[in-house]
Design an enzyme around this catalytic site. Structure first.
Site, PDB file in Angstrom:
ATOM      1  N   CYS A  98      12.137 -10.472  21.682  1.00 27.93           N
ATOM      2  CA  CYS A  98      10.842 -10.811  22.290  1.00 27.93           C
ATOM      3  C   CYS A  98       9.651 -10.515  21.379  1.00 27.93           C
ATOM      4  CB  CYS A  98      10.678 -10.138  23.652  1.00 27.93           C
ATOM      5  SG  CYS A  98      10.925  -8.353  23.659  1.00 27.93           S
ATOM      6  N   HIS A 127      10.044 -14.007  27.711  1.00 28.77           N
ATOM      7  CA  HIS A 127      11.284 -13.639  28.395  1.00 28.77           C
ATOM      8  C   HIS A 127      11.825 -14.757  29.282  1.00 28.77           C
ATOM      9  CE1 HIS A 127       9.373  -9.744  27.365  1.00 28.77           C
ATOM     10  NE2 HIS A 127      10.617  -9.404  27.095  1.00 28.77           N
ATOM     11  N   ASP A 175       4.542 -15.011  27.923  1.00 35.36           N
ATOM     12  CA  ASP A 175       5.742 -14.196  28.079  1.00 35.36           C
ATOM     13  C   ASP A 175       6.937 -14.896  27.439  1.00 35.36           C
ATOM     14  OD1 ASP A 175       7.815 -12.595  28.907  1.00 35.36           O
ATOM     15  OD2 ASP A 175       7.320 -12.680  31.042  1.00 35.36           O
TER      16      ASP A 175
END
EC number: 3.4.22.-
Length: 396
Positions: free
Chosen positions: A77, A278, A276
């Site tokens: 990430c 993820h 993000d």
């Protein structure tokens, strides 16, 4: 390995959402140096956010290093966030901050070329393969989570092999940005005044008056790794941190929570707005047309937000200065907005500190191959010195 990654993917896809929908308020939203009145420009705001390149976990790419993982779910990430910050710098470099992406519209050729720098292939200069392999030289095993400072060091070293974008990457140390060192790195002199199209040499070995404009300037990616507290962010830094997103040179910030990285692009009140990584998507390659289907590289959902006080104190700010005047303006803004604080977020000094080792602009090491393909194995990283990784991310 694949079964472990599948387990990670299932967990990540049901990750709890943060605040998403923007509230009904008269407040201004700041995104990478641009302000948007939320009540009157909400659609323009969302368009500005969705135009940012969005890099997420991917699966089913060729194994890293030939035998390594074929997905970065669960560990990549911060690398993806670093890719997003760097991609924004390249967009500003070639297309400008005001350029906007429109879905299913033909894009400039520079946009496609930028996107292809980040595809999950070992021959793409800023791929997950290249970043993970270069991370080995920073003491990180492939598949190990990176912190913001480590990613900054990896970007600095990979940029040396990227001739098309030709960026000067400066990563500050000891919370200090040195104007003299940046000018040495970015100011270039033509080889022969009669040949304006000739190659350029850096003026790094020359003693120059930094108040005199350069004859030419190498576009600057400036990354400032910081630790804004011990276990949590110190509230005294909040306003200065937010001011950085207002600067026209802003590339946002890398950070998040322990082992969960986000790319912060702006703020509303005391809430940070972030992209993000993820989400796990399938690897996308270049099509027969020579283009990349870019639909999965832009986040079309409402962006997420989190309280700035929930941010882990280990962060890295990013700024892009295409021309010398942009850097000079950034210095003025820092002196006005950052250095006025009693407890400064970072320092900006004119001269190289006398107790530091001499500044030597980074240079591409001598290798037998050129370009992104040079990192075929971790044995080829011995020409790079290990950068000390000061960040100590809190646990739990």
């Amino acid at each position: 390995m694949e079964s472990v990654m599948s387990k990670y993917e299932n967990q990540i896809l049901i990750f709890p959402d943060y605040l998403e929908e923007f509230p009904d308020t008269d407040e201004l939203v700041w995104i990478l140096g641009k302000q948007h009145p939320l009540k009157t420009e909400k659609s323009k705001l969302l368009s500005d956010i969705s135009a940012r390149l969005w890099f997420t976990y991917r699966r089913k790419f060729s194994p890293i290093g030939g035998t390594g993982p074929s997905s970065d779910a669960g560990w990549g990430c911060m690398l993806r966030c670093g890719q997003m910050m760097l991609a924004q710098a390249l967009i500003c470099r070639h297309l400008g901050r005001d350029w906007n992406w429109e879905r299913q519209k033909e894009q400039p050729k520079e946009y496609q070329r930028i996107l292809q720098c980040f595809l999950d292939r070992k021959d793409c200069c800023y791929s997950i393969h290249q970043m993970a392999q270069m991370g080995v030289g920073e003491g990180k095993s492939i598949g190990e989570w990176f912190g913001p400072n480590t990613v900054a060091q990896v970007i600095k070293k990979l940029a040396l092999f990227d001739e098309w974008n030709s960026l000067a990457v400066y990563v500050s140390m000891d919370n200090t940005v040195v104007i003299e060192d940046i000018k040495k790195m970015c100011c270039v002199l033509p080889v022969g005044a009669a040949d304006p199209a000739g190659d350029f040499l850096t003026a790094s070995n020359q003693s120059r008056d930094t108040s005199v404009p350069c004859s030419a300037w190498k576009p600057l990616l400036l990354i400032v790794p910081l630790r804004l507290g011990i276990n949590q962010i110190n509230p005294v830094y909040v306003e200065a941190f937010k001011e950085c997103f207002k600067m026209p040179q802003s590339l946002g910030a890398l950070g998040g929570k322990p082992n969960n990285a986000y790319y912060f692009i702006g703020f509303l009140g005391d809430e940070l707005i972030f992209l993000d990584p993820h989400t796990t998507q399938t690897f996308v390659d270049i099509e027969e047309s020579g283009l990349v289907d870019d639909q999965t590289f832009h986040c079309l959902q409402s962006p997420q937000r989190m309280s700035i006080l929930n941010l882990d104190p280990s962060v890295a700010l990013g700024f892009f200065c295409k021309e010398e005047k942009d850097f000079d303006n950034w210095c003025s803004l820092v002196q006005k907005e950052i250095l006025k604080e009693n407890l400064r977020m970072f320092e900006l000094v004119q001269k190289h500190p006398s107790h530091w080792p001499p500044f030597v602009p980074p240079a591409k090491p001598e290798v037998t191959t050129t370009g992104a393909e040079f990192i075929e194995s971790t044995e080829q990283l011995e020409d790079f010195e290990l950068e000390e990784d000061f960040e100590i991310l809190s646990v739990g």
